[in-house]
Design a protein around this motif. Structure first.
Motif, PDB file in Angstrom:
ATOM      1  N   UNK A   1       6.616 -10.465  -2.757  1.00  0.00           N
ATOM      2  CA  UNK A   1       6.709 -11.997  -4.059  1.00  0.00           C
ATOM      3  C   UNK A   1       6.832 -11.421  -5.224  1.00  0.00           C
ATOM      4  N   UNK A   2       5.739 -10.578  -5.604  1.00  0.00           N
ATOM      5  CA  UNK A   2       5.614 -10.419  -7.317  1.00  0.00           C
ATOM      6  C   UNK A   2       7.118  -9.225  -7.410  1.00  0.00           C
ATOM      7  N   UNK A   3       7.857  -8.702  -6.403  1.00  0.00           N
ATOM      8  CA  UNK A   3       8.835  -7.848  -7.358  1.00  0.00           C
ATOM      9  C   UNK A   3       9.952  -8.880  -8.706  1.00  0.00           C
ATOM     10  N   UNK A   4      10.391 -10.331  -8.622  1.00  0.00           N
ATOM     11  CA  UNK A   4      11.564 -10.459  -9.312  1.00  0.00           C
ATOM     12  C   UNK A   4      10.349 -10.649 -11.133  1.00  0.00           C
ATOM     13  N   UNK A   5       8.786 -10.869 -11.069  1.00  0.00           N
ATOM     14  CA  UNK A   5       8.257 -10.464 -12.361  1.00  0.00           C
ATOM     15  C   UNK A   5       7.622  -9.075 -13.041  1.00  0.00           C
ATOM     16  N   UNK A   6       8.144  -7.927 -11.772  1.00  0.00           N
ATOM     17  CA  UNK A   6       7.226  -6.957 -12.419  1.00  0.00           C
ATOM     18  C   UNK A   6       8.537  -5.963 -11.896  1.00  0.00           C
ATOM     19  N   UNK A   7       7.702  -4.840 -12.295  1.00  0.00           N
ATOM     20  CA  UNK A   7       8.839  -3.135 -12.110  1.00  0.00           C
ATOM     21  C   UNK A   7       8.194  -2.875 -10.769  1.00  0.00           C
ATOM     22  N   UNK A   8       9.005  -2.293 -10.207  1.00  0.00           N
ATOM     23  CA  UNK A   8       8.679  -1.956  -8.818  1.00  0.00           C
ATOM     24  C   UNK A   8       9.075  -0.426  -8.520  1.00  0.00           C
ATOM     25  N   UNK A   9       8.595   0.662  -8.091  1.00  0.00           N
ATOM     26  CA  UNK A   9       8.975   2.263  -8.544  1.00  0.00           C
ATOM     27  C   UNK A   9       8.843   2.328  -6.670  1.00  0.00           C
ATOM     28  N   UNK A  10       9.970   2.731  -6.095  1.00  0.00           N
ATOM     29  CA  UNK A  10       9.666   3.432  -4.169  1.00  0.00           C
ATOM     30  C   UNK A  10       9.762   4.885  -4.782  1.00  0.00           C
ATOM     31  N   UNK A  11       9.365   5.862  -4.311  1.00  0.00           N
ATOM     32  CA  UNK A  11       9.227   6.908  -4.303  1.00  0.00           C
ATOM     33  C   UNK A  11       8.853   8.175  -2.491  1.00  0.00           C
ATOM     34  N   UNK A  12       9.956   8.839  -2.964  1.00  0.00           N
ATOM     35  CA  UNK A  12       9.424   8.951  -0.786  1.00  0.00           C
ATOM     36  C   UNK A  12       8.479   9.941  -0.960  1.00  0.00           C
ATOM     37  N   UNK A  13       7.485   9.982  -0.265  1.00  0.00           N
ATOM     38  CA  UNK A  13       6.668  10.782  -0.316  1.00  0.00           C
ATOM     39  C   UNK A  13       6.957  12.001   0.353  1.00  0.00           C
ATOM     40  N   UNK A  14       6.277  13.423  -0.039  1.00  0.00           N
ATOM     41  CA  UNK A  14       6.959  14.911   0.266  1.00  0.00           C
ATOM     42  C   UNK A  14       6.643  15.166   1.666  1.00  0.00           C
ATOM     43  N   UNK A  15       7.076  15.765   2.290  1.00  0.00           N
ATOM     44  CA  UNK A  15       6.192  16.331   4.048  1.00  0.00           C
ATOM     45  C   UNK A  15       6.312  17.824   3.599  1.00  0.00           C
ATOM     46  N   UNK A  16       4.639  17.653   3.339  1.00  0.00           N
ATOM     47  CA  UNK A  16       4.273  19.284   3.152  1.00  0.00           C
ATOM     48  C   UNK A  16       3.683  20.298   4.629  1.00  0.00           C
ATOM     49  N   UNK A  17       3.949  18.755   5.548  1.00  0.00           N
ATOM     50  CA  UNK A  17       3.140  19.708   6.560  1.00  0.00           C
ATOM     51  C   UNK A  17       3.707  21.426   7.232  1.00  0.00           C
ATOM     52  N   UNK A  18       5.076  21.776   6.533  1.00  0.00           N
ATOM     53  CA  UNK A  18       5.056  22.937   6.935  1.00  0.00           C
ATOM     54  C   UNK A  18       4.119  24.047   6.550  1.00  0.00           C
ATOM     55  N   UNK A  19       3.846  23.301   5.939  1.00  0.00           N
ATOM     56  CA  UNK A  19       2.453  24.486   4.093  1.00  0.00           C
ATOM     57  C   UNK A  19       1.366  24.634   4.872  1.00  0.00           C
ATOM     58  N   UNK A  20       1.042  23.541   6.571  1.00  0.00           N
ATOM     59  CA  UNK A  20      -0.520  23.893   7.056  1.00  0.00           C
ATOM     60  C   UNK A  20      -0.703  24.599   8.746  1.00  0.00           C
TER      61      UNK A  20
END
Length: 122
Positions: free
Chosen positions: A103-122
């Motif tokens: 609902x707020x998107x038309x009135x604000x700035x919205x950023x979409x960022x992929x989450x890094x998959x770091x599972x290979x390092x655990x």
């Protein structure tokens, strides 16, 4: 894939929200409740929260093994992080499609960022 959707606001938009009656705030939140329900039903909602005023923030730095804190806000910018969604959906295109339903998107700035998959390092 997971995506973090960051919703930004500013002091003026926060003042508008604060000036609304409780009934108006409830009406405004109904759109968010419907979106949460739809995303949860599709299994796409991991978490979502509205964030408090940036003035309530603490910045924590660890120096010489000890935490040091300072009060916020920290950035000299008009836009501040106001809330977020953590989504688990098929693609960036789907995440962007979901942003269009906030609902707020038309009135604000919205950023979409992929989450890094770091599972290979655990």
């Amino acid at each position: 894939m997971k995506f973090l959707v960051l919703i930004y606001g500013n002091p003026e938009s926060r003042k508008v929200w604060d000036a609304l009656s409780d009934e108006q705030k409830k009406e405004g939140m109904a759109g968010y409740a419907a979106l949460h329900e739809a995303l949860a039903a599709r299994g796409e909602l991991v978490a979502s929260e509205s964030l408090d005023d940036p003035a309530a923030t603490k910045q924590v730095l660890i120096r010489d093994g000890l935490p040091m804190t300072t009060d916020g806000p920290f950035a000299e910018v008009k836009e501040q992080l106001a809330g977020f969604y953590l989504l688990d959906c098929d693609s960036m295109d789907r995440a962007v499609e979901i942003v269009g339903q906030i609902p707020e998107a038309p009135f604000s700035i919205v950023e979409v960022r992929p989450v890094r998959d770091l599972s290979a390092y655990s």
